[in-house]
Design a protein around this motif. Sequence first.
Motif, PDB file in Angstrom:
ATOM      1  N   PRO A 149       0.839  -1.201   0.000  1.00 59.05           N
ATOM      2  CA  PRO A 149       0.000   0.000   0.000  1.00 59.05           C
ATOM      3  C   PRO A 149       0.873   1.250   0.000  1.00 59.05           C
ATOM      4  CG  PRO A 149       0.005  -1.039   2.157  1.00 59.05           C
ATOM      5  CD  PRO A 149       0.727  -1.964   1.233  1.00 59.05           C
ATOM      6  N   ALA A 150       0.317   2.298  -0.531  1.00 60.58           N
ATOM      7  CA  ALA A 150       1.055   3.557  -0.595  1.00 60.58           C
ATOM      8  C   ALA A 150       1.331   4.065   0.822  1.00 60.58           C
ATOM      9  CB  ALA A 150       0.263   4.598  -1.373  1.00 60.58           C
ATOM     10  N   ARG A 151       2.499   4.653   0.981  1.00 61.51           N
ATOM     11  CA  ARG A 151       2.851   5.182   2.298  1.00 61.51           C
ATOM     12  C   ARG A 151       2.041   6.439   2.583  1.00 61.51           C
ATOM     13  NH1 ARG A 151       9.400   4.995   2.312  1.00 61.51           N
ATOM     14  NH2 ARG A 151       9.597   2.793   1.868  1.00 61.51           N
ATOM     15  N   ARG A 152       1.639   6.519   3.825  1.00 57.59           N
ATOM     16  CA  ARG A 152       0.950   7.726   4.242  1.00 57.59           C
ATOM     17  C   ARG A 152       1.972   8.704   4.784  1.00 57.59           C
ATOM     18  NH1 ARG A 152      -3.414   5.454   8.138  1.00 57.59           N
ATOM     19  NH2 ARG A 152      -2.410   3.473   7.845  1.00 57.59           N
ATOM     20  N   ARG A 153       1.690   9.951   4.572  1.00 58.65           N
ATOM     21  CA  ARG A 153       2.608  10.966   5.078  1.00 58.65           C
ATOM     22  C   ARG A 153       2.541  11.001   6.590  1.00 58.65           C
ATOM     23  NH1 ARG A 153       1.852  16.512   2.235  1.00 58.65           N
ATOM     24  NH2 ARG A 153       3.770  16.834   3.362  1.00 58.65           N
ATOM     25  N   ARG A 154       3.683  11.150   7.177  1.00 63.51           N
ATOM     26  CA  ARG A 154       3.729  11.237   8.640  1.00 63.51           C
ATOM     27  C   ARG A 154       3.510  12.680   9.058  1.00 63.51           C
ATOM     28  NH1 ARG A 154       8.645   7.528  10.842  1.00 63.51           N
ATOM     29  NH2 ARG A 154       7.819   5.558  10.109  1.00 63.51           N
TER      30      ARG A 154
END
Length: 165
Positions: A149-154
């Motif tokens: 899955p695409a990384r979510r921004r922290r």
Amino acid sequence: MADPVPDAAGPAGKGTTAAAEAAPTGEPEAAPAARTRPGWRGWRGRRPFWGGLLVLLGGAEILFTLRAPLPVVLHIGMQGLAGYLVPVVMVICGVLILVNPTQRLFYSILAVLSSLASWITSNLGGFLIGMIIGVLGACLTFGWLPDQPARRRRFRRKTPGPAQA
């Protein structure tokens, strides 16, 4: 007859140019991310692109050092056949990693073995540069996992300050 373009100082000496005086077209300028082609990003995202590219570049660098007009060139075997065979295998592995990512594990193991074999056969692995690039690309390819899955921004946690506590 066309009007002459004012010089850099402008008509009143304000430093304007003809480009700055041009009327806007009314279209907003596209953002850099909007200009990229989504097809290219999708193709690159479905395969270990950087690993395959590094293996390909490592093999090409080793081939280049074999053809370089240097007095330090080593030739082992029949006219240096192994010296040319090992980097060609690296280039082929790099292309196959990009074209057929389902077999990436086999190609990455073959690429790391041929990169390490280039130390003996091909001018110390292209004077270490090609060998290191090839090993790094093979390791990137071996560690790549499809369908993540695409990384979510922290986002930073907001710590309560003295006024909020």
